[in-house]
Design an enzyme around this catalytic site. Sequence first.
Site, PDB file in Angstrom:
ATOM      1  N   HIS A 328       0.715  -1.186   0.214  1.00  0.00           N
ATOM      2  CA  HIS A 328       0.069  -0.059   0.274  1.00  0.00           C
ATOM      3  C   HIS A 328       0.960   1.302  -0.085  1.00  0.00           C
ATOM      4  O   HIS A 328       1.942   1.254  -0.540  1.00  0.00           O
ATOM      5  CB  HIS A 328      -1.279  -0.085   1.178  1.00  0.00           C
ATOM      6  CG  HIS A 328      -1.500  -1.397   1.409  1.00  0.00           C
ATOM      7  ND1 HIS A 328      -2.589  -1.861   0.410  1.00  0.00           N
ATOM      8  CD2 HIS A 328      -1.359  -2.339   1.954  1.00  0.00           C
ATOM      9  CE1 HIS A 328      -3.308  -2.977   0.707  1.00  0.00           C
ATOM     10  NE2 HIS A 328      -2.183  -3.533   1.722  1.00  0.00           N
ATOM     11  N   GLU A 342      -2.239   0.268   7.745  1.00  0.00           N
ATOM     12  CA  GLU A 342      -1.459  -0.793   7.525  1.00  0.00           C
ATOM     13  C   GLU A 342      -0.262  -0.097   6.696  1.00  0.00           C
ATOM     14  O   GLU A 342       1.121  -0.428   6.964  1.00  0.00           O
ATOM     15  CB  GLU A 342      -2.039  -1.830   6.352  1.00  0.00           C
ATOM     16  CG  GLU A 342      -1.296  -2.647   5.986  1.00  0.00           C
ATOM     17  CD  GLU A 342      -2.082  -3.571   5.099  1.00  0.00           C
ATOM     18  OE1 GLU A 342      -3.228  -3.375   4.720  1.00  0.00           O
ATOM     19  OE2 GLU A 342      -1.091  -4.791   4.375  1.00  0.00           O
ATOM     20  N   HIS A 395       2.752  -7.165   4.694  1.00  0.00           N
ATOM     21  CA  HIS A 395       1.333  -6.642   5.044  1.00  0.00           C
ATOM     22  C   HIS A 395       0.697  -7.032   6.447  1.00  0.00           C
ATOM     23  O   HIS A 395       1.477  -7.734   7.242  1.00  0.00           O
ATOM     24  CB  HIS A 395       0.388  -7.148   4.129  1.00  0.00           C
ATOM     25  CG  HIS A 395       0.463  -6.881   2.452  1.00  0.00           C
ATOM     26  ND1 HIS A 395      -0.295  -5.777   1.919  1.00  0.00           N
ATOM     27  CD2 HIS A 395       1.577  -7.065   1.750  1.00  0.00           C
ATOM     28  CE1 HIS A 395       0.062  -5.840   0.659  1.00  0.00           C
ATOM     29  NE2 HIS A 395       1.407  -6.506   0.788  1.00  0.00           N
ATOM     30  N   GLU A 461       1.551 -11.742   6.095  1.00  0.00           N
ATOM     31  CA  GLU A 461       0.440 -10.974   6.625  1.00  0.00           C
ATOM     32  C   GLU A 461       0.810 -10.983   8.045  1.00  0.00           C
ATOM     33  O   GLU A 461       0.553 -12.228   8.880  1.00  0.00           O
ATOM     34  CB  GLU A 461      -0.956 -11.501   6.447  1.00  0.00           C
ATOM     35  CG  GLU A 461      -1.261 -11.401   5.179  1.00  0.00           C
ATOM     36  CD  GLU A 461      -1.787  -9.914   4.839  1.00  0.00           C
ATOM     37  OE1 GLU A 461      -2.089  -9.267   5.711  1.00  0.00           O
ATOM     38  OE2 GLU A 461      -2.435  -9.908   3.596  1.00  0.00           O
TER      39      GLU A 461
HETATM   40 ZN   LIG Z   1      -2.265  -5.138   2.537  1.00  0.00          ZN
END
Ligand SMILES: [Zn+2]
Length: 496
Positions: A328, A342, A395, A461
């Site tokens: 992102h 995030e 992430h 993640e």
């Molecule tokens: Zn992400």
Amino acid sequence: MKRKLLSCIVALIMSFLVVMEVSAASTTRLGGQDRFDVSINVSKNGWKTSSTVVLANWDAYGDALAAGPLAYKHNAPILLTKSNVLNSRTKSEIQRLKTKSVIIVGGSISVSENIVKELKNMGISVKRIAGNSRMEVANNIALEMGNSSRVVIADGFNFPDALSIAPYAARNGYPILLTNKKHNLDKSTQNIINQRKITETIISGGPLSVSDQVFKSVPNPRRFGGNSRYAVSANIAKAYFSSSSTAFVTRGTVFADALTGSVLAAKRNAPILLIKPNDLPIAIKSYIANQGVGNFTLLGGPISVSEKTNNTLRHPIVGQTIVLDPGHGGKDPGAVGNSLAEKEIVLDIAKRVNSKLNQSLANVVMTRETDVFLELQERVELAEKSGADIFVSIHVNSFSSPSANGTETYYDETHAPKESRELAEEIQKELLKALGTTDRGVKKSGFYVIKNSKMPSVLVEIAFISNGNDAKKLADTTYRQKAADAIYRGIMNYYE
Ligand SMILES: [Zn+2]
């Protein structure tokens, strides 16, 4: 039949490529109990025989500073001696080499007439290159070497800069001339420069070693400076050895190993990188990481180049290009929850991973280092363009139900499935250990960046921003550091 043969060949090539990809860094130590041993081990490593040997005093570098290019011209190792007696180890090395002639650099105070006699008794012819000063010795070496389109100038009263440039000067037949105590050139040195049609004068060292006055007086000067001897050696390496994946590494505060190693470095087309015994200076680290240097010859024993440094240099991660992809950014905040975004968390963690990997001499490329937006395709292209060896996308997770929590790591099977999975497993394992989060496992999924990146690639993640417990950890810098350390260790484990 033919098809079978073809597929055999293809398989063979494929397996070769895989082997090529994980080629590990390696170190060779040319050590010994003292500088005599080091010079002899250098000689043994580089020469089966040698009709010529250059002999220099073991602890007075002045006369020997310019000897590297001369030795290289004769394809001769440089050996060391005390002034009065030929050390028995040096003597037997001269015998092993089947040497017919010895060139002594320096006057009879450096290397006595006694030694000349001893060599002649061994049936060896002796030539001495001397002078009234170290500058004159260097000048006489230059005259002996013959004409050249370039000359090198370095500080005659400190050794590091002259020795850092020695491999390059030697390979190209450029003599090394020396400045006097005032960091200027003697008249006789100026004369040598004037007599040649010099196209470039290479100056090794900053203005405190070779004055600006000298710089202005010589034809087409090019100066290699730096805020330390280490930076000077890195700058020289960058300029002249950028295509070389090997390097010689030695302590920057002692001249002997660098001197005797410089001729072998020249033969191997490798720069000399000066370091501290227990510490790789920043300039040297970034040279090694960015150039992808993976092959090191250490000059000197563990007191000169410590075992810790040896272990750092031979780790397979050295010189590997690793792309870190914080997800992102910019207009795309990624997941948000519990007052966290995030894009900020993953950038912070990626930066922390970056600095750990830098310490281990990996060449790290970040897809973004600030809060900017990048398309997924741009991230993949950047990895491709930088010749990435692995790709790690970072992430944090989110779900509509706040009870979802834990850590998961993804890989894709389109490219490098086996390696990608291994990398995912190593990182996942370390993250769980470090964060104490729930293990959601290593999973397959075709996320764009890992599906399209051709090198081993994973998407991590770390935890759920939407879960209270996980989010508390993600907000905490201690936990972010733990997460970064874990990703770092996972990458290191993958390479081990
Ligand atoms: Zn992400």
